[in-house]
Design a protein around this motif. Structure first.
Motif, PDB file in Angstrom:
ATOM      1  N   MET A  50      -6.767   2.041   2.838  1.00 47.24           N
ATOM      2  CA  MET A  50      -7.570   1.008   3.212  1.00 47.24           C
ATOM      3  C   MET A  50      -7.826   1.207   4.863  1.00 47.24           C
ATOM      4  N   SER A  51      -6.907   2.253   5.191  1.00 49.94           N
ATOM      5  CA  SER A  51      -7.081   2.505   6.878  1.00 49.94           C
ATOM      6  C   SER A  51      -8.384   3.155   7.026  1.00 49.94           C
ATOM      7  N   PHE A  80       7.106  -4.821   8.085  1.00 49.66           N
ATOM      8  CA  PHE A  80       6.089  -4.143   7.316  1.00 49.66           C
ATOM      9  C   PHE A  80       4.903  -4.765   6.611  1.00 49.66           C
ATOM     10  N   HIS A  81       5.068  -6.003   6.771  1.00 46.54           N
ATOM     11  CA  HIS A  81       3.749  -6.793   6.213  1.00 46.54           C
ATOM     12  C   HIS A  81       2.824  -7.751   7.077  1.00 46.54           C
ATOM     13  N   HIS A  82       1.700  -7.840   6.547  1.00 46.07           N
ATOM     14  CA  HIS A  82       0.580  -8.413   7.378  1.00 46.07           C
ATOM     15  C   HIS A  82       1.084  -9.482   8.147  1.00 46.07           C
ATOM     16  N   ALA A  83       1.458 -10.632   7.786  1.00 46.53           N
ATOM     17  CA  ALA A  83       1.934 -11.711   8.165  1.00 46.53           C
ATOM     18  C   ALA A  83       2.925 -11.660   9.407  1.00 46.53           C
ATOM     19  N   SER A  84       3.801 -10.988   9.405  1.00 50.05           N
ATOM     20  CA  SER A  84       4.842 -10.914  10.283  1.00 50.05           C
ATOM     21  C   SER A  84       4.045 -10.041  11.651  1.00 50.05           C
ATOM     22  N   ALA A  85       3.133  -8.983  11.260  1.00 48.39           N
ATOM     23  CA  ALA A  85       2.217  -8.581  12.332  1.00 48.39           C
ATOM     24  C   ALA A  85       1.415  -9.692  13.158  1.00 48.39           C
ATOM     25  N   ARG A  86       0.736 -10.504  12.257  1.00 51.61           N
ATOM     26  CA  ARG A  86       0.113 -11.452  12.909  1.00 51.61           C
ATOM     27  C   ARG A  86       0.871 -12.241  13.799  1.00 51.61           C
ATOM     28  N   ALA A  87       2.180 -12.946  13.336  1.00 54.77           N
ATOM     29  CA  ALA A  87       2.748 -13.708  14.153  1.00 54.77           C
ATOM     30  C   ALA A  87       3.284 -12.732  15.672  1.00 54.77           C
ATOM     31  N   PRO A 107       0.722  -1.335  -0.164  1.00 53.48           N
ATOM     32  CA  PRO A 107       0.101   0.074   0.013  1.00 53.48           C
ATOM     33  C   PRO A 107       0.899   1.327  -0.014  1.00 53.48           C
ATOM     34  N   TRP A 108       2.057   1.239   0.807  1.00 50.34           N
ATOM     35  CA  TRP A 108       2.916   2.372   0.802  1.00 50.34           C
ATOM     36  C   TRP A 108       3.263   2.698  -0.864  1.00 50.34           C
ATOM     37  N   ALA A 109       3.858   1.618  -1.375  1.00 57.18           N
ATOM     38  CA  ALA A 109       4.506   1.606  -2.488  1.00 57.18           C
ATOM     39  C   ALA A 109       3.353   2.223  -3.721  1.00 57.18           C
ATOM     40  N   THR A 110       2.143   2.105  -3.449  1.00 63.41           N
ATOM     41  CA  THR A 110       1.155   2.263  -4.276  1.00 63.41           C
ATOM     42  C   THR A 110       0.931   3.734  -3.994  1.00 63.41           C
ATOM     43  N   GLU A 111       1.056   4.412  -3.040  1.00 65.14           N
ATOM     44  CA  GLU A 111       0.897   5.840  -2.830  1.00 65.14           C
ATOM     45  C   GLU A 111       2.163   6.568  -3.408  1.00 65.14           C
ATOM     46  N   ALA A 113       4.017  -0.404  13.082  1.00 67.28           N
ATOM     47  CA  ALA A 113       4.660   0.607  12.519  1.00 67.28           C
ATOM     48  C   ALA A 113       4.115   1.054  11.282  1.00 67.28           C
ATOM     49  N   ASN A 114       3.418   0.302  10.497  1.00 71.49           N
ATOM     50  CA  ASN A 114       2.797   0.796   9.418  1.00 71.49           C
ATOM     51  C   ASN A 114       1.127   0.181   9.514  1.00 71.49           C
ATOM     52  N   ASP A 115       0.419   0.640   8.339  1.00 69.38           N
ATOM     53  CA  ASP A 115      -0.875   0.402   8.400  1.00 69.38           C
ATOM     54  C   ASP A 115      -1.092  -1.104   8.235  1.00 69.38           C
ATOM     55  N   GLU A 116      -0.603  -1.871   7.482  1.00 72.34           N
ATOM     56  CA  GLU A 116      -0.735  -3.439   6.999  1.00 72.34           C
ATOM     57  C   GLU A 116      -0.424  -3.977   8.284  1.00 72.34           C
ATOM     58  N   GLN A 117       0.539  -3.773   8.971  1.00 75.35           N
ATOM     59  CA  GLN A 117       0.826  -4.352  10.171  1.00 75.35           C
ATOM     60  C   GLN A 117      -0.373  -4.173  11.624  1.00 75.35           C
ATOM     61  N   ALA A 118      -1.069  -2.757  11.202  1.00 71.04           N
ATOM     62  CA  ALA A 118      -2.077  -2.728  12.214  1.00 71.04           C
ATOM     63  C   ALA A 118      -3.223  -3.653  11.888  1.00 71.04           C
ATOM     64  N   LEU A 119      -3.452  -3.864  10.438  1.00 71.48           N
ATOM     65  CA  LEU A 119      -4.474  -4.632  10.014  1.00 71.48           C
ATOM     66  C   LEU A 119      -4.274  -6.270  10.580  1.00 71.48           C
ATOM     67  N   GLY A 120      -2.867  -6.459  10.591  1.00 71.89           N
ATOM     68  CA  GLY A 120      -2.458  -7.878  10.893  1.00 71.89           C
ATOM     69  C   GLY A 120      -2.952  -8.182  12.478  1.00 71.89           C
TER      70      GLY A 120
END
Length: 366
Positions: A305-306, A247-254, A99-103, A272-279
């Motif tokens: 997406m936030s 900075f990715h979803h899976a690492s935040a889940r773990a 998402p960051w790169a998309t912006e 530290a970023n929105d993708e991890q927050a969603l994790g």
């Protein structure tokens, strides 16, 4: 005055010279009346960007008032001297699908489109052969410049880019690069501080954080802001509440699985970023926890997406598109008075955006 071979011979439609002939108005006459140099008037005629807006307006007003009609030679020279448009700018990411790169891509495309340039997006493959091919392609494309949003390039790769003679701008997050390269970034320390302070102000005392990769300067700064907020509140930085992500979803889940399995789990998490927050959201939901009633969550970036998730995410907004646009304009060169070369680090402020994912800490036993 008789016509001369000097460029910019003008005809004043409302003036008459000797024997009723039209008064010939030169660039020198306009310069004198405008109180500027001949070179400045020439720059205005040729639409050069390096003229102050007030001066440009004064010269253009005089040209219109005196009935400016450029000679054929002047028109041809103006077309020849006008800055070129078009060309390519390369954007290079480790993960262009984030998402960051998309912006970043959106901001760069807006700046490039203004001068009819195009953006080439590349994913930097870790394989050495693929990286060599990328460098070869970069040389063949003849790009105007390079925006690097990657974690690192080897010293040999950085030397290869230097040999191409391309201007380079770094975008956060970045790792080990030459300190002399210009860089764009946000107030990462201030953002981490504001996010953590918001949770403390809501009464949370067990505040965890899931960082980005610690080799990134942005991750280090956001963690430093988190630590500073806790220390200012007189609270210790508890090692078990600090987990590293990527900075990715899976690492935040773990990471959030570990945090929420503690004997005394956190009541709030700063990711530290929105993708991890969603994790963190996903882990909380899987455990039957509600956000924000049972767990408050704050992210970082404010990607679109936030705002779409439920509840909408409280996050630190960094001006990603604006950063990318400034970086791109600096590589494309002047366009309509914009496009200044960057030097050192350019840092834009961050802003905490409070939405529905944070709430006051629940009293013990409730």
């Amino acid at each position: 005055m008789t016509p001369s071979s000097k460029e910019g011979v003008l005809v004043a439609l409302d003036g008459q010279g000797p024997a009723g002939s039209p008064t010939r108005v030169t660039v020198a006459d306009i310069a004198r009346d405008a109180g500027v140099s001949i070179a400045t008037v020439s720059k205005v005629l040729n639409r050069r960007p390096d003229v102050a807006a007030e001066t440009r307006a004064r010269v253009n007003a005089l040209l219109a008032e005196r009935g400016y009609v450029p000679s054929t030679r002047t028109r041809n020279k103006a077309r020849a001297d006008r800055p070129a448009r078009g060309g390519l700018v390369d954007l290079v990411f480790n993960d262009p699908g984030s998402p960051w790169a998309t912006e970043v891509i959106r901001g760069a495309e807006v700046a490039a489109r203004a001068v009819r340039a195009s953006v080439v997006v590349s994913a930097l493959d870790p394989a050495p052969r693929a990286r060599r091919r990328w460098l070869d392609d970069l040389a063949e494309r003849g790009s105007l410049g390079l925006v690097l949003a990657v974690s690192s390039l080897s010293p040999d790769e950085q030397a290869a880019v230097r040999r191409l003679g391309l201007p380079v701008v770094l975008m956060d997050p970045v790792g080990d690069f030459e300190s002399t390269l210009p860089a764009m970034g946000s107030g990462n320390f201030g953002g981490g501080l504001a996010a953590t302070q918001h949770l403390l102000d809501l009464g949370h005392r067990r505040v965890a954080t899931i960082t980005g990769p610690m080799r990134y300067l942005s991750s280090q700064a956001r963690l430093a802001g988190y630590r500073a907020a806790l220390e200012r509140a007189g609270l210790p930085v508890v090692p078990e509440l600090v987990r590293e992500g990527d900075f990715h979803h899976a690492s935040a889940r773990a990471a959030s699985e570990v945090l929420l399995s503690l004997a005394d789990p956190p009541t709030a998490v700063f990711a530290a970023n929105d993708e991890q927050a969603l994790g963190v959201y996903a882990t909380a939901q899987a455990r039957g926890l509600r956000v924000p009633e049972d767990l408050s969550v704050v992210g970082f970036d404010d990607v679109p997406m936030s705002q779409w998730v439920l509840p909408p995410l409280t996050t630190v907004q960094q001006p990603i598109r604006e950063l990318a646009a400034i970086a791109t304009r600096s590589l494309l060169g002047p366009a309509e008075g914009e496009g200044l070369p960057l030097r050192g680090r350019v840092e834009l402020p961050t802003t905490l955006v409070v939405r529905g994912s944070t709430a006051p800490a629940r009293a013990a036993g409730t």
